[in-house]
Enzyme design. Sequence first.
Site, short mmCIF file in Angstrom:
data_model
loop_
_atom_site.label_atom_id
_atom_site.label_comp_id
_atom_site.label_asym_id
_atom_site.label_seq_id
_atom_site.Cartn_x
_atom_site.Cartn_y
_atom_site.Cartn_z
N CYS A 101 0.93 -1.35 0.05
CA CYS A 101 0.12 0.11 0.04
C CYS A 101 0.90 1.24 -0.14
O CYS A 101 0.57 2.33 -0.85
CB CYS A 101 -0.91 -0.04 1.20
N CYS A 222 -5.65 -3.74 6.97
CA CYS A 222 -6.58 -2.25 7.15
C CYS A 222 -7.98 -2.79 6.99
O CYS A 222 -9.16 -2.48 7.48
CB CYS A 222 -6.01 -1.28 6.52
#
Length: 416
Positions: A101, A222
């Site tokens: 990410c 996440c």
Amino acid sequence: MALIKHVVCAMSGGVDSSVAALLLKRRGYNVTGVFMKNWDSLDEKGVCTTEKDCEDAYRVCQSLDVPFHQVSYVKEYWHEVFSNLLKEYERGRTPNPDILCNKHIKFNHFHKYAIDTLGSDAMATGHYARTSQEDDEVFEQAHTAPPTTLFRDRFEIRNPVKLYKGADLLKDQTFFLSQIPQQALRQTMFPLAGLTKEFVKKMAAEAGFHHVLKKKESMGICFIGERNFENFILEYLEPKPGNFVSIEDGTVMGTHKGWFTLTLGQRARIGGQRDAWFVVDKDIVTGDVFVAPTTNHPALFRDTVRTERFHWVTEDPPPELVRTQMMDCHFRFIHQMPLVACTVTLNMDGSVWILLSQPVRALTPGQFAVLYKGDECLGSGKITQLGPSEFTLQKGRERMVAAFQRKEQSTPEPDS
């Protein structure tokens, strides 16, 4: 009079990025807060946590009196991080979405948005990390297009920016930044570089950011949140049942729903077994997942890994490694695990072999081998191959001894 520099701060709705924005504002910069949305989801209770985080980030920007934007990278995240993650699980690997990410989203798409779209002079994040640059030097880094040729001009004079551990070694996040591109690092500020988490919390309390202080520290992947990983991954991948097989004698111990629901070193939930068994290897051709009866079984320990082409933060391998093809440094493949001394060998294709000073438990393909030299994070490479386990080596030694003994017994005594 010098123009006030414009800094775009990535805001997550958490305490770290909130204090990063506060510090930038106090230093006199022209700050813009931006919230990134990477995932469309509802948690187990049907609440969209992203909306709550976005609202928290907005409230911080309001109290600081700085502009607030939100930007969506849901499509990019799906194509560049999540699809990659699913492919890796199908190949029997265990990927690290946080590192991916940062590489593909925050320090690529978001970096370009901050510099090119919002026209800022630099971007900032709430990571606990340092660079070799002073803040003023960040603003001298003009955005340059990457070279179109495969190799840079060898006479080009460059002074690459290095990535160093943050002052709070317990919170240091260089592990997660080990794949970020040099160009983005050159234009990034880390306002929390010299601070501890405790001090950051104290600053947040004094600034009245009570709504972010009350939040739980975000842990784990996440987009999974508190959900059970097996249930989550089976929403995206077809179940591929297979057997749990004992690494010691080949006994079938039970069944699983797919090798991608399991990672090396974890406890295997096998029905009817009173004792704990642990995943030590996977065969994605047969679907067998090999298990061993103790958490520190020798089948879980190895001292050698190979990576794919290694990403050096400064773009080039360290001169010592180029000169001799070998270098001593330190290794970790899990955030916050103790660093392990190692020797690195550079291969012709840019990949590296890493020989550890001691066997390490549950080295896992798909995870990133992150290297350090002192306080400097040199970069990382995805683990693609493992050396033999202690159990395999032990078996090999036993076979050699047995063969030697058989040979001794079958050799006739010479006549006297």
